[in-house]
Motif scaffolding. Structure first.
Motif, mmCIF file in Angstrom:
data_model
loop_
_atom_site.group_PDB
_atom_site.id
_atom_site.type_symbol
_atom_site.label_atom_id
_atom_site.label_comp_id
_atom_site.label_asym_id
_atom_site.label_seq_id
_atom_site.Cartn_x
_atom_site.Cartn_y
_atom_site.Cartn_z
ATOM 1 N N VAL A 1 0.833 -1.207 0.000
ATOM 2 C CA VAL A 1 0.000 0.000 0.000
ATOM 3 C C VAL A 1 0.867 1.256 0.000
ATOM 4 C CG1 VAL A 1 -1.711 1.327 1.296
ATOM 5 C CG2 VAL A 1 -1.917 -1.159 1.148
ATOM 6 N N TRP B 1 2.745 1.927 -3.544
ATOM 7 C CA TRP B 1 1.911 2.547 -4.580
ATOM 8 C C TRP B 1 1.380 3.902 -4.132
ATOM 9 C CZ3 TRP B 1 2.486 0.943 -9.250
ATOM 10 C CH2 TRP B 1 2.874 -0.377 -9.484
ATOM 11 N N LYS C 1 -4.002 -8.188 -3.009
ATOM 12 C CA LYS C 1 -4.585 -7.791 -4.296
ATOM 13 C C LYS C 1 -5.429 -6.525 -4.158
ATOM 14 C CE LYS C 1 -4.814 -12.525 -6.114
ATOM 15 N NZ LYS C 1 -5.721 -13.601 -6.592
ATOM 16 N N PHE C 2 -5.322 -5.672 -5.174
ATOM 17 C CA PHE C 2 -6.155 -4.473 -5.238
ATOM 18 C C PHE C 2 -7.433 -4.733 -6.037
ATOM 19 C CE2 PHE C 2 -2.037 -1.937 -4.822
ATOM 20 C CZ PHE C 2 -2.223 -1.726 -3.471
ATOM 21 N N PHE C 3 -7.362 -5.690 -6.980
ATOM 22 C CA PHE C 3 -8.509 -6.001 -7.850
ATOM 23 C C PHE C 3 -8.681 -7.516 -7.937
ATOM 24 C CE2 PHE C 3 -6.323 -2.207 -9.399
ATOM 25 C CZ PHE C 3 -7.345 -1.267 -9.365
ATOM 26 N N VAL D 1 -12.989 -4.044 -6.915
ATOM 27 C CA VAL D 1 -11.852 -3.536 -6.152
ATOM 28 C C VAL D 1 -11.951 -4.099 -4.739
ATOM 29 C CG1 VAL D 1 -11.769 -1.409 -7.507
ATOM 30 C CG2 VAL D 1 -13.008 -1.418 -5.343
ATOM 31 N N PHE E 1 -7.573 -1.766 -1.845
ATOM 32 C CA PHE E 1 -7.514 -0.649 -2.804
ATOM 33 C C PHE E 1 -8.185 0.591 -2.216
ATOM 34 C CE2 PHE E 1 -9.227 1.799 -6.400
ATOM 35 C CZ PHE E 1 -8.053 2.031 -7.104
ATOM 36 N N LEU F 1 -5.755 2.158 -0.024
ATOM 37 C CA LEU F 1 -4.783 2.898 -0.835
ATOM 38 C C LEU F 1 -5.338 4.268 -1.216
ATOM 39 C CD1 LEU F 1 -2.193 3.164 -2.526
ATOM 40 C CD2 LEU F 1 -3.370 1.939 -4.377
#
Length: 350
Positions: free
Chosen positions: A141, A144, A220-222, A231, A235, A238
């Motif tokens: 996290v 990005w 995983k974000f997606f 999502v 995410f 984030l």
């Protein structure tokens, strides 16, 4: 022919993104929390890079804008308000003074931004705790988040520099805003730092425009479910971290324009501080609340910088230079840390 600014800036970005790529390659594949030793090493590396960049600017800062004549040097000093007395009869001596001023502005801006990053860490710790993020995924996290912060800071800094060059009076608005922010931060309580995971404006925004999965799916974000792209809550976290940096940038970017008006020096000092934020987070996340006087100290620094911005002309006449600002900022940080250690926060049991 490519300009000196473009080449210098391009090389700097290439170095930064190379380091981020190495960072991602080294740590992203390890599905485990970043250890204290790793964080300490990375923090030391980023601080060392910043100090080496200071030495580079001290010796070759004139190459940033391709200063090759006394006329160009005079124009730059006037435009960016560097505390340099240009002697038309001594180009080499004036150039050395210019390099010195540029390097001092960089290191002072870096210290300010690095210090303000501590308050960012306070909030990020609260975000991760409130959303129940697995410590193994903190690094992903933050990586990005920092990458997005680099892009946002680039946009804000050069937009701000453009506004200042066109409307010089905007500096007074920045100064007044910093004084107000500093006073508000000084008197704000712990209640202002609570994170409402359900009613947070970013969470509501994400729920409106994205299909959100109900639970975390590792790092995983997606994910894809029934041919539909969703999502994950990670995410959303984030997005909250990015929004937090956006809020902090509103304070920190005007603050550094009080130190230097050169947008490139503003950007360089900002980015080095941001890149050190990830490792500093892992270094301090378990002890950050012990330094309870840091937040009031940062509030005083913001107010000091705001006053400096409002009274710049008078301070210049009195001989108050960038190095004096650096001394004041370091003194405030030192006193804040010492007070936190000497007078630890008392936890009242209910």
């Amino acid at each position: 022919m490519l300009s000196n600014e473009f080449l210098f800036f391009g090389c700097f970005l290439a170095f930064i993104f190379s380091m981020l790529a190495i960072d991602l390659g080294l740590f992203a594949k390890k599905n485990e929390p970043v250890k204290l030793k790793q964080a300490a090493i990375m923090s030391a590396i980023w601080v060392t890079f910043a100090l080496l960049f200071f030495v580079l600017i001290r010796n070759y800062g004139y190459m940033l804008h391709g200063v090759d004549s006394i006329e160009k040097l005079t124009t730059l000093v006037s435009t960016n308000r560097h505390a340099v007395s240009v002697n038309p009869q001594d180009f080499a001596g004036s150039l050395d003074l210019y390099n010195k001023a540029l390097s001092l502005e960089f290191i002072t801006g870096y210290v300010v931004e690095y210090a303000l990053s501590v308050d960012n860490i306070f909030v990020i710790v609260l975000i991760f705790s409130a959303f129940g993020v697995d410590p193994r995924h903190y690094h992903r996290v933050l990586f990005w988040g920092i990458l997005g912060a680099v892009v946002m800071r680039f946009t804000f800094i050069f937009l701000g520099a453009s506004l200042i060059s066109r409307f010089e009076w905007i500096l007074y608005i920045f100064g007044a805003f910093l004084v107000y922010t500093g006073i508000s931060m000084f008197f704000s309580g712990d209640d202002d730092e609570k994170i409402d995971t359900e009613n947070h404006k970013v969470v509501r925004f994400a729920a409106k425009y994205f299909a959100i999965h109900t639970q975390f799916e590792g790092n995983k974000f997606f994910i894809k479910q029934a041919q539909k792209r969703l999502v994950t809550p990670l995410f959303v976290v984030l997005l909250v971290v990015e929004f937090t940096d956006l809020v902090f940038a509103v304070d920190s970017i005007p603050a550094i324009f009080a130190i230097t008006k050169d947008p490139y020096i503003v950007f360089f000092s900002n980015i080095f501080a941001i890149l050190g934020l990830r490792s500093m987070f892992f270094l301090l996340m378990n002890v950050i609340h012990k330094f309870h006087y840091l937040k009031p100290g940062l509030a005083i620094i913001l107010s000091f910088i705001g006053v400096k911005m409002l009274t710049e002309k008078w301070l210049h006449e009195w001989g108050f230079t960038t190095v004096h600002s650096l001394y004041v900022i370091i003194a405030i940080l030192f006193i804040s840390v010492v007070l936190s250690l000497v007078f630890p926060k008392k936890h009242t049991s209910k």
